[in-house]
Design a protein around this motif. Sequence first.
Motif, PDB file in Angstrom:
ATOM      1  N   CYS A  90      29.620 -41.350  31.769  1.00 14.44           N
ATOM      2  CA  CYS A  90      28.689 -42.392  32.215  1.00 14.44           C
ATOM      3  C   CYS A  90      28.047 -43.098  31.029  1.00 14.44           C
ATOM      4  O   CYS A  90      27.855 -42.511  29.967  1.00 14.44           O
ATOM      5  N   ASP A  91      27.696 -44.360  31.248  1.00 17.06           N
ATOM      6  CA  ASP A  91      27.024 -45.144  30.213  1.00 17.06           C
ATOM      7  C   ASP A  91      25.527 -44.851  30.162  1.00 17.06           C
ATOM      8  O   ASP A  91      24.919 -44.922  29.106  1.00 17.06           O
ATOM      9  N   TYR A  92      24.953 -44.554  31.315  1.00 17.56           N
ATOM     10  CA  TYR A  92      23.544 -44.180  31.382  1.00 17.56           C
ATOM     11  C   TYR A  92      23.251 -43.522  32.716  1.00 17.56           C
ATOM     12  O   TYR A  92      24.123 -43.426  33.584  1.00 17.56           O
ATOM     13  N   SER A  93      22.020 -43.060  32.845  1.00 14.67           N
ATOM     14  CA  SER A  93      21.614 -42.431  34.111  1.00 14.67           C
ATOM     15  C   SER A  93      20.216 -42.894  34.486  1.00 14.67           C
ATOM     16  O   SER A  93      19.387 -43.182  33.621  1.00 14.67           O
ATOM     17  N   ILE A  94      20.027 -42.976  35.789  1.00 12.60           N
ATOM     18  CA  ILE A  94      18.713 -43.339  36.317  1.00 12.60           C
ATOM     19  C   ILE A  94      18.185 -42.177  37.139  1.00 12.60           C
ATOM     20  O   ILE A  94      18.952 -41.345  37.634  1.00 12.60           O
ATOM     21  N   GLU A  95      16.880 -42.127  37.268  1.00 14.21           N
ATOM     22  CA  GLU A  95      16.240 -41.064  38.035  1.00 14.21           C
ATOM     23  C   GLU A  95      15.174 -41.644  38.946  1.00 14.21           C
ATOM     24  O   GLU A  95      14.673 -42.748  38.711  1.00 14.21           O
ATOM     25  N   ILE A  96      14.872 -40.887  39.987  1.00 14.41           N
ATOM     26  CA  ILE A  96      13.763 -41.218  40.870  1.00 14.41           C
ATOM     27  C   ILE A  96      12.648 -40.241  40.523  1.00 14.41           C
ATOM     28  O   ILE A  96      12.807 -39.027  40.731  1.00 14.41           O
ATOM     29  N   PRO A  97      11.559 -40.726  39.930  1.00 14.02           N
ATOM     30  CA  PRO A  97      10.489 -39.805  39.539  1.00 14.02           C
ATOM     31  C   PRO A  97      10.011 -38.972  40.734  1.00 14.02           C
ATOM     32  O   PRO A  97       9.886 -39.480  41.845  1.00 14.02           O
ATOM     33  N   GLN A  98       9.773 -37.700  40.480  1.00 16.57           N
ATOM     34  CA  GLN A  98       9.332 -36.762  41.511  1.00 16.57           C
ATOM     35  C   GLN A  98       7.931 -36.263  41.169  1.00 16.57           C
ATOM     36  O   GLN A  98       7.647 -35.984  39.999  1.00 16.57           O
ATOM     37  N   TYR A  99       7.100 -36.126  42.170  1.00 12.42           N
ATOM     38  CA  TYR A  99       5.718 -35.734  41.937  1.00 12.42           C
ATOM     39  C   TYR A  99       5.349 -34.441  42.659  1.00 12.42           C
ATOM     40  O   TYR A  99       4.244 -33.936  42.507  1.00 12.42           O
ATOM     41  N   ILE A 134      36.277 -43.725  37.457  1.00 11.22           N
ATOM     42  CA  ILE A 134      35.438 -44.091  36.313  1.00 11.22           C
ATOM     43  C   ILE A 134      36.274 -44.799  35.254  1.00 11.22           C
ATOM     44  O   ILE A 134      35.861 -45.829  34.699  1.00 11.22           O
ATOM     45  N   LYS A 135      37.465 -44.292  34.972  1.00 12.20           N
ATOM     46  CA  LYS A 135      38.347 -44.945  33.987  1.00 12.20           C
ATOM     47  C   LYS A 135      38.699 -46.361  34.433  1.00 12.20           C
ATOM     48  O   LYS A 135      38.716 -47.290  33.626  1.00 12.20           O
ATOM     49  N   LYS A 136      38.971 -46.544  35.727  1.00 10.79           N
ATOM     50  CA  LYS A 136      39.287 -47.868  36.259  1.00 10.79           C
ATOM     51  C   LYS A 136      38.082 -48.807  36.110  1.00 10.79           C
ATOM     52  O   LYS A 136      38.227 -49.957  35.694  1.00 10.79           O
ATOM     53  N   MET A 137      36.893 -48.310  36.456  1.00 12.32           N
ATOM     54  CA  MET A 137      35.686 -49.137  36.334  1.00 12.32           C
ATOM     55  C   MET A 137      35.506 -49.594  34.894  1.00 12.32           C
ATOM     56  O   MET A 137      35.283 -50.778  34.628  1.00 12.32           O
ATOM     57  N   LYS A 138      35.604 -48.656  33.962  1.00 10.57           N
ATOM     58  CA  LYS A 138      35.404 -48.994  32.549  1.00 10.57           C
ATOM     59  C   LYS A 138      36.471 -49.965  32.056  1.00 10.57           C
ATOM     60  O   LYS A 138      36.167 -50.881  31.297  1.00 10.57           O
ATOM     61  N   ALA A 139      37.711 -49.785  32.516  1.00 11.23           N
ATOM     62  CA  ALA A 139      38.791 -50.712  32.132  1.00 11.23           C
ATOM     63  C   ALA A 139      38.507 -52.115  32.651  1.00 11.23           C
ATOM     64  O   ALA A 139      38.902 -53.104  32.031  1.00 11.23           O
ATOM     65  N   ASP A 140      37.796 -52.205  33.779  1.00  7.83           N
ATOM     66  CA  ASP A 140      37.427 -53.497  34.358  1.00  7.83           C
ATOM     67  C   ASP A 140      36.115 -54.043  33.789  1.00  7.83           C
ATOM     68  O   ASP A 140      35.596 -55.046  34.264  1.00  7.83           O
ATOM     69  N   GLY A 141      35.536 -53.346  32.797  1.00  5.62           N
ATOM     70  CA  GLY A 141      34.305 -53.802  32.157  1.00  5.62           C
ATOM     71  C   GLY A 141      33.044 -53.500  32.946  1.00  5.62           C
ATOM     72  O   GLY A 141      32.002 -54.107  32.710  1.00  5.62           O
ATOM     73  N   ILE A 142      33.131 -52.558  33.862  1.00  4.95           N
ATOM     74  CA  ILE A 142      31.989 -52.208  34.703  1.00  4.95           C
ATOM     75  C   ILE A 142      31.301 -50.968  34.129  1.00  4.95           C
ATOM     76  O   ILE A 142      31.948 -49.955  33.868  1.00  4.95           O
ATOM     77  N   LYS A 143      29.997 -51.070  33.904  1.00  2.00           N
ATOM     78  CA  LYS A 143      29.213 -49.939  33.403  1.00  2.00           C
ATOM     79  C   LYS A 143      29.087 -48.889  34.499  1.00  2.00           C
ATOM     80  O   LYS A 143      29.022 -49.217  35.683  1.00  2.00           O
ATOM     81  N   VAL A 144      28.996 -47.635  34.077  1.00  2.00           N
ATOM     82  CA  VAL A 144      28.900 -46.515  35.012  1.00  2.00           C
ATOM     83  C   VAL A 144      27.558 -45.827  34.812  1.00  2.00           C
ATOM     84  O   VAL A 144      27.186 -45.474  33.689  1.00  2.00           O
ATOM     85  N   CYS A 145      26.840 -45.658  35.907  1.00  3.17           N
ATOM     86  CA  CYS A 145      25.481 -45.118  35.882  1.00  3.17           C
ATOM     87  C   CYS A 145      25.363 -43.957  36.859  1.00  3.17           C
ATOM     88  O   CYS A 145      25.667 -44.101  38.038  1.00  3.17           O
ATOM     89  N   ALA A 146      24.910 -42.820  36.372  1.00  2.00           N
ATOM     90  CA  ALA A 146      24.692 -41.662  37.241  1.00  2.00           C
ATOM     91  C   ALA A 146      23.287 -41.712  37.824  1.00  2.00           C
ATOM     92  O   ALA A 146      22.343 -42.122  37.151  1.00  2.00           O
TER      93      ALA A 146
END
Length: 186
Positions: free
Chosen positions: A150-159, A99-111
């Motif tokens: 993480c910069d943000y997180s995404i979810e898969i809605p569950q029904y 994660i530190k490497k990704m951020k150092a490379d300017g890449i956003k991190v998403c859970a």
Amino acid sequence: MRKLTHDQIALKRAKPENISSVKKLPVYVLLNSIRSSYNVGSIFRTSDGAMIEKLYLCGYTPHPPINGDHSGNKEVLKTALGATESVKWEYVKDPKEVIKKMKADGIKVCALELTDKSFPYYELKKDIFPICLVVGNEISGVSQEILDMCDYSIEIPQYGIKQSLNVAVAYGIAIFEMRKIFDLNV
């Protein structure tokens, strides 16, 4: 409608000798402490199908044998059906290093995780690329320690009643949505 033969399908596929020239989806994937070697193998196959940039196996995630070291997990190889050869991957014990490497490379991190700030996976926008998608453990998901990075997180809605999907299935849904967003906006 007629089902295609394996030879007809193969004509439309990338060849192993040309894999370096195939346009990759600018997504790095971090698997943290996945328990099942079968899930990991399945994620390798899905990663090949979406042609991601790189897969990072972290924590106690089972991994294929590394450079002649045969202590790697053979079930990963069996389930991956050769995708360990077409998908760039690396084992890194500590996910925080990746994660530190990704951020150092300017890449956003998403859970890929349900959080108080997560939004549906299909609301991702084209400006997310390149991105690092973090996928967590089958039972506990992405740890709070990793979520905090993480910069943000995404979810898969569950029904339904269970409110969760198998980790390899959830990954497949998310990564192919990312592929669609990327392909539509290239």
